[in-house]
Design an enzyme around this catalytic site. Structure first.
Site, short mmCIF file in Angstrom:
data_model
loop_
_atom_site.label_atom_id
_atom_site.label_comp_id
_atom_site.label_asym_id
_atom_site.label_seq_id
_atom_site.Cartn_x
_atom_site.Cartn_y
_atom_site.Cartn_z
N SER A 169 0.84 -1.19 0.00
CA SER A 169 0.00 0.00 0.00
C SER A 169 0.88 1.26 0.00
CB SER A 169 -0.93 -0.05 1.22
OG SER A 169 -1.96 0.89 1.09
N ASP A 328 -8.30 -6.92 -4.57
CA ASP A 328 -7.98 -5.55 -4.15
C ASP A 328 -8.62 -4.57 -5.13
OD1 ASP A 328 -6.85 -3.14 -3.38
OD2 ASP A 328 -4.78 -3.85 -3.43
N HIS A 361 -7.69 -5.28 -0.32
CA HIS A 361 -6.42 -4.57 -0.20
C HIS A 361 -5.62 -5.06 1.00
CE1 HIS A 361 -3.58 -1.37 -0.73
NE2 HIS A 361 -3.80 -0.90 0.47
#
Lengths: 605, 605
Positions: A169, A328, A361
């Site tokens: 991320s 995701d 995610h």
């Protein structure tokens, strides 16, 4: 020092990194930012493992938006001296013998500049002040500033080269910034669930979160003091963002299957309770102004810049692996692929893997067997157990009749490829050919295979691989960007294969195509007698268990070559090699009848 | 009465419905709700077209969460008398000659009970009060209550039967509730972009929106009076919800391609401006308490109930079409499919189409050629132009040699199928066989085809169709739920087809399989001589332009049948018919050599 049973397990240093301590690095000098300057700053950090004497086994871990420097191990609570109950956020991944092996690597993780868990940011006091916080006066810092500050910490720690940077991320975006800003300092970059720039949708979600905070009267233009603040707005922002970290399916699995969730009326209560709990936990540990500034830094991050991604990445020299998760929808697989495709267009060593985890995610925080394996082999290569498990041996160490056949064309292709050439292997499998060509001839290879497990094996061999559909991967590559494009017995698996071969001739100067000659006499006789398809060690399945195929013969292949053009130009057949039915003995007379295997070289005029 | 040029266009009654007027129905009697009771209520509504004398051409349109009864045409502003600039929200779909043709249908649309655009809801005054609004005292109404209130309006209008109910999003959920609550009253239901229940993710987004409103101090427990209210919270809720109505890709297309959007910094400004505009527009027209109650009604909606979807839908008798959009991540294609799969399990007439529109959930408001066509043919069947365009004729009206071949097996299957039987046609194409069997033998058919255009043609023929992968569609169906399952020359296109045939034998009492006999003598001789594949009018493509296939022979097929079992039981070959190479003349002697086409009946023991 009390420890419950679970915590005691985490203290077992044969399995985990055990007890750890956070530190603070203080940078005493002024520090220029992209949009301003700090007179001084500090970074909270932790390290695990031991730095080599030559300072080259360091591995930097970068955390996500609301994460911190406590990546692994168990800490003591600074106030009570009691052991904390939960280990660091990536304890599953970092530790002795784990995917990021602290027996090998000196792991560093710092709370990033601008954050609020020990490093200097909007929630910090201004220098020399006792009651005046930066708040919204803190400069509009960027991902570049975070990376630049981390570099100062690494210099301080004596790290002279990073074996790798890794992060998921926002940590993945820092990793990307590292390989752009310090190409010669970073050997490897592992980018997980990241993006080279935020999509309009992601920016929109962030903006709604910021609106929720700024519209809360308690925000007071950012001037809210200690223990006060726009808690309601911050909670709303967190709840919404939290949804984007999960997946639709993951949430159904998590909530719908709780015992009391018979109908949607119950589900609503369960979901509400969970969101409120998440919001409260966040309000207790995070600062609203920091959230505003950090999300803005992310929205502003844009590796496409003014001149496009290829321009930004043109000096990258690190070996890169990007891992995305199918579920995701915040930083989608496509966005992750952009980075890899740009690096591949530029001829760099870049690989891509896609994991099927259903947790959205946040999958990178949860881990899975394939994910752990991919991380481990990217940093440490294949271990012996893995080689044995695969039971595949290496090039030319083959035994069974099937395995002889499997590599029959490798020997021919090996003869054709010259030292130092660039080779694209379409349907590369576990990367054995490219590994051999690299080790024996310094060939720069790129493999393409849709099979995740095979693609991870390529990573383990140090072979760059794009886990992707062949057409998609080919379409991305520039004209003449490879000396060779190889189809090793995979054209038969492609629908409308002619167009793919022509596309390969656009990308490669030469194309090698090996295929099973369907017109081989045994096939013909067999079919003449009973009209049955051939079953043998290459195609062992009966029709009802068989995949779809598209068989063709030597004569049909040559007819296609004679009739086709690439961008208006004809191409020529160069060398051709035919093997008899045993795929060992050569065959030159009447190959359309007598050859079992054909290997062609195609050359653009 | 002024009208600008665009508005004047909308007034052209040859193309549009033109000038319309809203009305209000007042229900003077007490009205029981699922959770309470109203002493009286009113519904704002509009109607377009003329009701037949027998009151049976009525078509009810249901609006989405924040929509209203003004579905088509141009209204005058009640204060100024000027024409409004924008037509109703579905003006593209409703009108003379449009997909919902007001020359044929009497269209009714009402603002739903509990909404705030003219119908009774939380923003209404309590009966007999001049300053006291319902606010949060309004009962926790449900989708069922909305439908029940609409029924009162229809009774009032003299509608004795609904030709159809149609709606997207919340309107689709009302449509589902209609076919559950009033099965004999509703002939057809067109459900667009809906779900039988909210997912955990959708509930979570709604809850964050409600938290934003309830946490806004101006909400004051719902007691905020006129022209005041939790505008900030309502704006945040709307901005967030608005993102869920669009798609990632749609937002990129909309915002990234604006001229000033060079980098993410610019994009952030554009997105912010858009969201703030949407929020302001919404605050100006919508009421916060209504938003709380309406979203709760949606979250509470749950057709799975305590006993599952099949139990809820067991009495449905309407003909149903569900249309989903691939890019809709709010009410996903899978959620839309649940309804169709349940109805198909129950043996009802239910079809499913999936549109590739990129606009996310809001695609149903935008329309597209395929969407319009699907809506039109579901209500009005195929028009002459469409029949000509398709140039396909009907069963047995075929001319070319290719077309003779295409339907050669139809005649045999037609002989085998008895009157009134249930037939599942896998790979049904444009539904010609099922249409013929229905018209000639009252067969109840269901087709499965992955091709959207073909599936729409099935709808036009009145044939139920599931636009879906064959394996997926088969897996949903109960044991022995069809008299016949038909594979008309499509087994060759399936990977590992044996398992699919066995699955068909689970679902059907009998299975008909027609296939091209690959062992046909011409194929053999052709292959013997030069080793080339056959090219003919059935398989016209050269290998390099061919799709993947899995050819087999009569002998191989029979071997498979002899060796296979369904749930541990063998199955038998019943009738078998062979055609020679022309696919016309029968062939009984040495079929594996002499037959071009084979048609088998498989029967479970």
């Amino acid at each position: 020092m009390k420890a419950d049973k679970k915590t005691e397990e985490y203290l077992d240093e044969s399995k985990h990194i055990g007890l750890v301590q956070s530190h603070t690095y203080i940078h005493e000098d002024p520090f220029e930012l992209e949009n301003g300057r700090l007179e001084t700053f500090s970074l909270a950090y932790e390290t695990y493992g031991i730095l080599d004497e030559d300072g080259s086994n360091a591995l930097l871990v970068c955390h996500a938006l609301t994460g911190d420097h406590h990546a692994a191990g168990i800490r003591k609570d600074p106030k009570t001296g009691d052991l904390e109950r939960k280990p660091g956020w990536w304890n599953d991944v970092i530790g002795p013998g784990k995917a990021i092996d602290t027996n090998k690597f000196y792991v560093v993780c710092s709370n990033c500049l601008g954050a609020c868990q020990g490093s200097t940011g909007p929630a910090s006091l201004k220098p020399g002040q006792e009651k005046e916080w930066y708040g919204m006066d803190f400069p509009e810092f960027t991902i570049h500033d975070m990376v630049h500050a981390q570099k100062k910490l690494l210099d301080h720690l004596g790290v002279r080269k990073l074996f790798a940077v890794v992060g998921g991320s926002m940590g993945g975006m820092q990793t990307l910034q590292w390989i752009v800003d310090y190409p010669s300092f970073v050997e490897r970059g592992l980018v997980i669930a990241a993006t080279p720039r935020h999509s309009a949708q992601t920016i929109a979600f962030n903006e709604v979160g910021r609106q929720a905070i700024r519209g809360d009267e308690a925000w007071n233009q950012g001037d809210y003091g200690v223990d006060k603040g726009p808690f309601h707005g911050l909670g709303v922002a967190r709840m919404m963002a939290h949804i984007t970290y999960l997946s639709d399916l993951g949430m159904e699995e998590k909530f719908r299957q709780t015992p009391d969730c018979k109908q949607n009326e119950d589900l609503t209560k369960v979901v509400n309770g969970y969101l409120e709990y998440q919001a409260q936990k966040f309000i207790d540990r995070f600062d609203a102004n920091t959230y505003l500034k950090l999300t803005s830094a992310l929205d502003r991050f844009d590796l496409f810049g003014k001149h496009g991604l290829d321009d930004t990445l043109k000096d990258v020299s690190s070996k890169v692996l990007v891992i995305a998760f199918s579920s995701d929808w915040l930083y989608t697989p496509s966005e992750n692929q952009w980075v890899v495709e740009s690096l591949q267009r530029l001829g760099k060593e870049a690989s891509y893997l896609e994991m099927p985890d259903t947790h959205g995610h946040d999958s990178f925080l949860k881990g899975s067997d394939d994910f752990d394996r991919a991380v481990r082999v990217f940093f440490s290569g294949m271990d012996k157990k893995e080689e044995e498990e695969q039971n595949l041996g290496r090039f030319r160490q083959v035994s069974s009749r099937y395995e002889v056949k499997k590599e029959a064309d490798f020997k021919v292709i090996d003869d054709w490829v010259s030292s130092g050439q660039r080779v694209l292997d379409l349907g590369c499998g576990r990367g054995m050919l490219l590994e051999y060509l690299r080790d024996s001839k310094q060939v720069q290879g790129l493999g393409v295979d849709f099979d995740r497990s095979k693609a991870i094996s390529c990573i383990a061999r140090g072979v760059s691989v794009y886990q992707q559909d062949i057409r998609h991967a080919l379409a991305n590559l520039p004209d003449d960007s490879f000396d060779w494009v190889i189809f090793s017995r995979m054209v038969e698996e492609l629908p409308e294969p002619g167009a793919v071969i022509l596309e390969a001739l656009r990308v490669g100067r030469r194309v090698a195509v090996s295929f099973v000659n369907h017109a081989y006499w045994r096939n013909r006789l067999n079919f003449l007698g009973r009209g049955k398809r051939v079953q043998n060690e290459v195609y062992p399945d009966r029709w009802e268990k068989s995949g779809l195929r598209n068989h063709f013969s030597i004569e049909e292949f040559e007819q296609f070559c004679a009739d086709s053009q690439v961008d208006g130009n004809a191409f020529a057949i160069g060398r051709k090699v035919f093997h008899q039915g045993d795929w060992v003995k050569h065959c030159s007379f009447m190959p359309n009848l007598r050859a079992g295997l054909a290997i062609y070289e195609l050359i653009k005029d």
